[in-house]
Design an enzyme around this catalytic site. Sequence first.
Site, mmCIF file in Angstrom:
data_model
loop_
_atom_site.group_PDB
_atom_site.id
_atom_site.type_symbol
_atom_site.label_atom_id
_atom_site.label_comp_id
_atom_site.label_asym_id
_atom_site.label_seq_id
_atom_site.Cartn_x
_atom_site.Cartn_y
_atom_site.Cartn_z
ATOM 1 N N GLU A 297 1.042 9.829 57.123
ATOM 2 C CA GLU A 297 2.049 10.384 58.038
ATOM 3 C C GLU A 297 2.514 11.731 57.519
ATOM 4 O O GLU A 297 2.425 11.994 56.323
ATOM 5 C CB GLU A 297 3.285 9.465 58.092
ATOM 6 C CG GLU A 297 2.977 8.057 58.477
ATOM 7 C CD GLU A 297 4.211 7.162 58.352
ATOM 8 O OE1 GLU A 297 5.317 7.681 58.128
ATOM 9 O OE2 GLU A 297 4.036 5.941 58.477
ATOM 10 N N LYS B 87 5.254 14.114 56.148
ATOM 11 C CA LYS B 87 6.561 13.926 55.504
ATOM 12 C C LYS B 87 7.495 14.971 56.107
ATOM 13 O O LYS B 87 7.415 16.162 55.807
ATOM 14 C CB LYS B 87 6.458 14.087 53.993
ATOM 15 C CG LYS B 87 7.768 13.757 53.303
ATOM 16 C CD LYS B 87 7.567 13.641 51.801
ATOM 17 C CE LYS B 87 8.812 13.182 51.074
ATOM 18 N NZ LYS B 87 10.048 13.787 51.478
ATOM 19 N N ASP C 9 10.567 17.221 57.017
ATOM 20 C CA ASP C 9 11.683 17.812 56.274
ATOM 21 C C ASP C 9 12.939 17.698 57.131
ATOM 22 O O ASP C 9 13.284 18.597 57.888
ATOM 23 C CB ASP C 9 11.365 19.282 55.964
ATOM 24 C CG ASP C 9 12.411 19.895 55.048
ATOM 25 O OD1 ASP C 9 13.211 19.138 54.472
ATOM 26 O OD2 ASP C 9 12.419 21.124 54.917
ATOM 27 N N TYR D 223 11.811 11.206 64.649
ATOM 28 C CA TYR D 223 10.614 10.380 64.601
ATOM 29 C C TYR D 223 10.911 9.173 63.727
ATOM 30 O O TYR D 223 11.505 9.329 62.651
ATOM 31 C CB TYR D 223 9.403 11.147 64.029
ATOM 32 C CG TYR D 223 8.769 12.098 65.030
ATOM 33 C CD1 TYR D 223 8.512 11.684 66.337
ATOM 34 C CD2 TYR D 223 8.439 13.396 64.670
ATOM 35 C CE1 TYR D 223 7.941 12.540 67.265
ATOM 36 C CE2 TYR D 223 7.858 14.267 65.588
ATOM 37 C CZ TYR D 223 7.620 13.834 66.891
ATOM 38 O OH TYR D 223 7.065 14.671 67.801
ATOM 39 N N LYS E 106 3.326 15.803 47.701
ATOM 40 C CA LYS E 106 4.131 16.999 47.969
ATOM 41 C C LYS E 106 3.251 18.234 47.956
ATOM 42 O O LYS E 106 2.522 18.483 46.997
ATOM 43 C CB LYS E 106 5.225 17.143 46.891
ATOM 44 C CG LYS E 106 6.331 16.120 46.995
ATOM 45 C CD LYS E 106 7.167 16.389 48.236
ATOM 46 C CE LYS E 106 8.595 15.989 48.119
ATOM 47 N NZ LYS E 106 9.491 16.660 47.300
ATOM 48 N N CYS F 243 23.343 54.267 32.978
ATOM 49 C CA CYS F 243 23.874 53.441 34.064
ATOM 50 C C CYS F 243 23.665 54.163 35.395
ATOM 51 O O CYS F 243 24.010 55.337 35.507
ATOM 52 C CB CYS F 243 25.368 53.203 33.811
ATOM 53 S SG CYS F 243 26.216 52.482 35.224
ATOM 54 N N CYS G 48 27.247 55.495 36.493
ATOM 55 C CA CYS G 48 28.077 56.456 35.755
ATOM 56 C C CYS G 48 27.306 57.222 34.690
ATOM 57 O O CYS G 48 27.869 58.101 34.035
ATOM 58 C CB CYS G 48 29.286 55.757 35.136
ATOM 59 S SG CYS G 48 28.857 54.682 33.749
ATOM 60 N N CYS H 47 26.145 48.385 30.821
ATOM 61 C CA CYS H 47 26.811 49.680 30.776
ATOM 62 C C CYS H 47 28.077 49.473 29.941
ATOM 63 O O CYS H 47 28.944 48.690 30.324
ATOM 64 C CB CYS H 47 27.151 50.141 32.182
ATOM 65 S SG CYS H 47 28.313 51.508 32.177
ATOM 66 N N CYS I 43 33.436 52.945 34.577
ATOM 67 C CA CYS I 43 32.201 52.859 35.381
ATOM 68 C C CYS I 43 32.574 52.376 36.787
ATOM 69 O O CYS I 43 33.173 51.303 36.944
ATOM 70 C CB CYS I 43 31.218 51.887 34.742
ATOM 71 S SG CYS I 43 29.833 51.497 35.810
#
Length: 758
Positions: free
Chosen positions: A126, A128, A130, A269, A359, A453, A456, A472, A478
């Site tokens: 069958e 599976k 979800d 189902y 799976k 950075c 800055c 930084c 900053c």
Amino acid sequence: MAESREDGVPDEDPGAEASRAEAAELTEQIERARDAYYGQDTSLVDDATYDGWMHRLEELERLHPELQGQDSPTLNVGAPTTSALPPIEHAERMLSLDNVFSPEELRDWCAKTERAAGRSVRWLSEAKIDGLAINLRYENGVLVTAATRGDGRVGEDVTVNALKVAGIPKHLDGEGHPPLVEVRGEVFIGIEEFERLNAFQAELRDRAVAESLKRGVDEERATASAARRFPAFANPRNAASGGLRQQLDKKSGLELEAGHERIAVLGLYVHGIGAWERPPVNAQSEVYDLLQEWGLPTSPNTRVFDSVDDVLERVAELGGQRHSLQHEIDGLVVKVDELALHPELGETSRAPRWAIAYKYPPEEVQTTLLDIVVSVGRTGRATPYAQMEPVRVAGSVVRQATLHNQDVVKAKGVLIGDTVVLRKAGDVIPEVLGPVVERRDGSERAFVMPEGCPECGTPLRAMKEGDKDLRCPNARTCPAQVRGRVEHVGSRGALDIEALGEVTAAALTQGTGAPLDSEAGLFDLTIEQLVPIEVTVRDAETGEAKLDDKTGEPVVRTPFRVKTGEPSKQAQVLLDELEKAKTKDLWRQLVSLNIRHVGPVAARALAQYFGSIDAIRAATRDELAAVEGVGGIIADSVIAWFEVDWHRDIVDQWRAAGVRFAIPDHPGPGAASTAGGVLDGLTIVVTGGLEDFTRDSVKEAIIAAGGKASGSVSKKTDYVVVGENAGSKAAKAEDLGLTILNEAQFKKLLDGGPDALA
Ligand code: IVH
């Protein structure tokens, strides 16, 4: 002393006190994530982060067994912790399925099963689905109850909503129905319907945001609140669960679309039976035939096979059709068809031995890595992330994925311009797996972590030796960090200022004419400072300024003034909310200071013990560390924070602006803990909705009175407060013979402790 694991790596043990604080924070995070997952069908974090929390909590509890209370999340795995729906006990337990992940494993399982049966068997394969498992209880052909799986024994009553699902009949067709039959199946949402639903939810969100903006709520806050009311469902399972478990008066797209009559987007189902005294059939496939005659929907993807080879062929065939079916599937279920063999093969504590789930691996797609950009957060961490050609994967469109740090970029071996393989980890968080090297044409280029950075220019560096993350170090000015800290002040766990979210924080710190260069001036803001602020509207993905179609000029927003130049409603709302925040609880004010490790749990402990910020600032490291729930790491962090002059300036400037920073009438350090609250030493669980409290405020009230607010019922629970629509916790409390209180009794308890109830 830290034990060593078998692999020789010592566990990280910060010591007993710090472990307690860490365990408390972890417990709170885990419970919040579980509540959201089971109660609101949203995932707050990806599976890996959640697993990491659980793993760390288990580790801490192993090192310090005294930390593991009976209500620890490590002892209550998987089952819903909250529900507003009444509990229903299944007549027969609803089992789960064991999994295999490769054709070889499936072949082995089939061989083992045939050995146990003593002969070759007929197989049923069958899809599976979800979706969400449901148990339909029919008595003499009439649907009596419909329940979710819950913990397998007790589920949630979803009868009213189930009757709106296409395919769930109230009355069975035909005649001669048994006095009792439990039909099990999967409620799902079709792939097309799922997309339509999410588009519709997005429309509802837009409308809700527009409404909130009119009321002066910060844009980001408005967006977050709309997202809670009309969530974008991460996957079809969440959507099905949301539809089945939603409160009927809570109008989401699931109902509105079909005019309130049906949750028409959901389908069913059937895939099994529970209690049924004498089924008049010999095989699972015949069960389906009979259920179909009764008017119950059976899946078109079910097949019967005599040989294992045929089953494996079907695995490959269905795998190929995975994304073209009516609904999402996450695998294929193989069952022994002959019912007589089921009791013979038996079951384990969680799954039957006559069925197995194969799976399929998570979906992977390919797309182009357009760029790797670096963003800086509140704590200064510089994180590279991938910007990609938008692509659909596992039910949603993905454009970005974090790459964590430069070592991860290197390890993945991706170049800018590469075709990359992408998947969703745990089907939620997108993850770049690596490059498709064959697709390279020489135009690709390597990512170079910037030295400075991006906001800055300060040189980035690791803060500790061996730290892979670069930060930084310019914490004070900053712009990214200041913006992040200002936003944090307004966040729910801190001062909870609705009008101060991400967008407002950016306007206040980085807009044209922005008045703040640090959080110190936040409580001195005036309407005159707000009104002139202008913000350039930028493209969310590229960060480039948007240009006006007609004039070609950059589009500019003025959040704090209307066209006439008068202050906007948002400006006044922000100032009013800041004013209110000045007298909010001390612990909230502590959290809003952005002291490392001082989240709500530690802040509450500090506030309750010391009563004021001055007392906390005057305390020694040992005095701080000795407070229950604080410990050495947090104490060090608090001491280090107050050693920085500009941090102290924040406190001084906020206080001068009227921030209270104290608990009124607090008797002084330590007094609270020795005097004790009226709920000292008592553990209280609240389930269901209360009239005069929110989920957060009830927790706060219990803690403020010295009690422990717990998420799950156990023998150690002292009181269970039961509100509207209380779920399985109330039933469990009754089973355990615990003291149950209504809201009025609870208020008495809060005021006067257990004596007040006598
Ligand atoms: S049979 C006793 N068949 O998968 C056997 N389950 O991971 C119980 N599921 O809890 C389940 N499609 O909710 C079965 N064709 C199918 C299924 C199916 C989806 C779900 C079911 C179960 C879960 C286990």
